[in-house]
Design an enzyme around this catalytic site. Structure first.
Site, PDB file in Angstrom:
ATOM      1  N   HIS A  70      22.843  54.253  11.929  1.00  0.00           N
ATOM      2  CA  HIS A  70      23.064  55.787  11.663  1.00  0.00           C
ATOM      3  C   HIS A  70      23.927  55.897  10.354  1.00  0.00           C
ATOM      4  O   HIS A  70      24.711  54.982  10.008  1.00  0.00           O
ATOM      5  CB  HIS A  70      23.905  56.265  12.786  1.00  0.00           C
ATOM      6  CG  HIS A  70      25.304  55.849  13.188  1.00  0.00           C
ATOM      7  ND1 HIS A  70      26.457  56.269  12.293  1.00  0.00           N
ATOM      8  CD2 HIS A  70      25.672  54.638  13.772  1.00  0.00           C
ATOM      9  CE1 HIS A  70      27.341  55.601  12.760  1.00  0.00           C
ATOM     10  NE2 HIS A  70      27.070  54.571  13.664  1.00  0.00           N
ATOM     11  N   ASP A 188      30.857  50.858   9.527  1.00  0.00           N
ATOM     12  CA  ASP A 188      30.033  51.758  10.775  1.00  0.00           C
ATOM     13  C   ASP A 188      29.593  52.938  10.308  1.00  0.00           C
ATOM     14  O   ASP A 188      30.143  53.933  10.219  1.00  0.00           O
ATOM     15  CB  ASP A 188      31.041  51.790  11.857  1.00  0.00           C
ATOM     16  CG  ASP A 188      30.399  52.700  12.882  1.00  0.00           C
ATOM     17  OD1 ASP A 188      29.610  52.617  13.101  1.00  0.00           O
ATOM     18  OD2 ASP A 188      31.273  53.308  13.646  1.00  0.00           O
ATOM     19  N   GLU A 222      25.204  60.048  15.349  1.00  0.00           N
ATOM     20  CA  GLU A 222      25.403  58.928  16.264  1.00  0.00           C
ATOM     21  C   GLU A 222      27.017  59.136  16.620  1.00  0.00           C
ATOM     22  O   GLU A 222      27.250  58.698  18.081  1.00  0.00           O
ATOM     23  CB  GLU A 222      25.115  57.646  15.735  1.00  0.00           C
ATOM     24  CG  GLU A 222      25.368  56.449  16.537  1.00  0.00           C
ATOM     25  CD  GLU A 222      26.568  55.964  16.961  1.00  0.00           C
ATOM     26  OE1 GLU A 222      27.076  54.994  17.873  1.00  0.00           O
ATOM     27  OE2 GLU A 222      27.561  56.374  15.990  1.00  0.00           O
ATOM     28  N   GLU A 223      27.574  59.497  15.501  1.00  0.00           N
ATOM     29  CA  GLU A 223      29.266  59.682  15.921  1.00  0.00           C
ATOM     30  C   GLU A 223      29.705  60.722  17.048  1.00  0.00           C
ATOM     31  O   GLU A 223      30.515  60.682  17.733  1.00  0.00           O
ATOM     32  CB  GLU A 223      29.887  59.629  14.705  1.00  0.00           C
ATOM     33  CG  GLU A 223      29.970  58.811  13.843  1.00  0.00           C
ATOM     34  CD  GLU A 223      30.616  57.471  14.102  1.00  0.00           C
ATOM     35  OE1 GLU A 223      31.181  57.327  15.194  1.00  0.00           O
ATOM     36  OE2 GLU A 223      30.576  56.442  13.350  1.00  0.00           O
ATOM     37  N   HIS A 323      36.553  52.276  12.776  1.00  0.00           N
ATOM     38  CA  HIS A 323      37.027  53.583  12.734  1.00  0.00           C
ATOM     39  C   HIS A 323      38.434  53.543  12.211  1.00  0.00           C
ATOM     40  O   HIS A 323      39.026  54.675  12.498  1.00  0.00           O
ATOM     41  CB  HIS A 323      37.071  54.165  14.324  1.00  0.00           C
ATOM     42  CG  HIS A 323      35.539  54.547  14.726  1.00  0.00           C
ATOM     43  ND1 HIS A 323      35.455  55.446  15.678  1.00  0.00           N
ATOM     44  CD2 HIS A 323      34.472  54.034  14.253  1.00  0.00           C
ATOM     45  CE1 HIS A 323      34.183  55.516  15.807  1.00  0.00           C
ATOM     46  NE2 HIS A 323      33.568  54.788  15.066  1.00  0.00           N
TER      47      HIS A 323
END
Length: 350
Positions: A70, A188, A222-223, A323
């Site tokens: 993603h 990420d 995706e998040e 994150h």
């Protein structure tokens, strides 16, 4: 400097990390990926949902694979313009305000296309003025964006064109160290996306034909938990999400190997496919760790919740401080890339 042998993937990580793409504001990064893939000779397609898919026809076109990474990231939106001209934020994605305190940011003004820089701070920042500067809760009420403009009230801020709903991206601060560490926000999942782009480039330049038709899907949501759960061809029998491995207490994942997820917040991943990945790692002497990510979901788990009839798997580079201001090592990136490559060239699990 031994890791320079894998410089191209690191270059892609750096380029991708520097393109702002909070969930909902991904058209710019998708345009970049489309242009890059077209330069290799592929014909990528933008999905209605905003993702990008490129199909690579394999020797066997009756059974397909989907592999995803993603490109959407954490971010924020303007929630309100405050009386003093600063901005209240609403977060995009699953993270805490503490993770962005002190970070530089950009407000993407939808009204006129301007990019206005700022800094994310506590309202009670100065210890010389506020007794609770160190103890006040980091939340939406207390955190704000200090704009790098001469504004002292709401009217002056709105005169810049800023409005509720404008996206806010965070400065990634990409650093690649001589010792092979990569530090940045949004590793990420831009590490995984860089790996897929690099492999697609290699397959085209080396004239490599994969054993099965494979759809490379760069997802955009995706998040928020519903990324690549659509546009899945009916011929798909295996679905691989290449995403970060979470590190912390009770985790085996590290920054020097590929992390194979056995279970996350959605439940266990497909056992036989997981065992297939373990065998590939062992056979190819790829360093790996098996791990459980307790508060996690992936594009693969989202696809299953949406009803996809597939075997699903998840693995990726080990990411420290996920994150937040994240870090990994080129060893983990390389191990992940090798396992993706080995998997895509391997037989389908029957």
């Amino acid at each position: 400097m031994y890791w320079r042998t894998h410089e191209t993937t690191v270059d892609y990580i750096t380029k991708l990390a520097n393109i702002p793409s909070p969930t909902g504001y991904t058209s710019h990064i998708m345009n970049y990926v489309i242009a890059e893939l077209e330069s290799f000779g592929y014909a990528p397609v933008r999905t209605n949902k905003g993702g990008v898919m490129v199909t690579v026809t394999g020797k066997d076109d009756s059974k397909h694979r989907v592999v995803t990474a993603h490109l959407d990231t954490l971010g924020a939106m303007v929630r309100a313009v405050k009386p003093d001209g600063r901005l209240k934020m609403d977060l995009i994605g699953g993270f805490v305000y503490n993770a962005i305190e002190g970070e530089n940011c950009t407000v993407h003004v939808s009204k006129n296309g301007k990019k206005i820089s700022g800094t994310i701070l506590m309202h009670q920042t100065s210890v010389h003025v506020y007794k609770d500067a160190g103890t006040a809760e980091r939340n939406q009420t207390n955190m704000e964006v200090r704009l790098d403009e001469k504004v002292t009230n709401e009217k002056e801020t709105r005169a810049l064109g800023i409005e509720v709903g404008d996206f806010i991206s965070f400065d990634p601060r990409v650093v690649v160290t001589e010792s092979g560490f990569i530090k940045s926000r949004h590793l990420d999942d831009k590490v995984s996306a860089a790996i897929l782009i690099e492999l697609l480039k290699e397959y085209k330049t080396q004239n490599i034909t994969l054993p099965y038709t494979t759809h490379f899907y760069f997802s955009a949501f995706e998040e928020l938990g519903h990324g690549a759960n659509s546009s899945i061809p009916v011929e798909t029998v295996e679905y691989l999400s290449v995403d970060m491995g979470a590190m912390g207490d009770d985790q085996q994942t590290d920054e020097y190997s590929v992390s194979i997820c056995v279970k996350d917040g959605s439940g266990p991943y497909h056992y036989e496919l997981r065992q297939h990945l373990v065998k590939l790692a062992n056979d190819n002497k790829i360093p790996y760790k098996l791990d459980i990510y307790p508060y996690y979901g992936s594009d693969a788990s989202a696809a299953l919740r949406a009803g996809a009839e597939v075997k699903h798997a998840l693995f990726g580079a080990g990411i420290e401080s996920s994150h937040s201001y994240e870090r990994t090592h080129i060893d983990s990136v390389q191990a992940t890339e090798r396992l993706v490559d080995a998997y895509l060239k391997s037989p389908i699990v029957e």
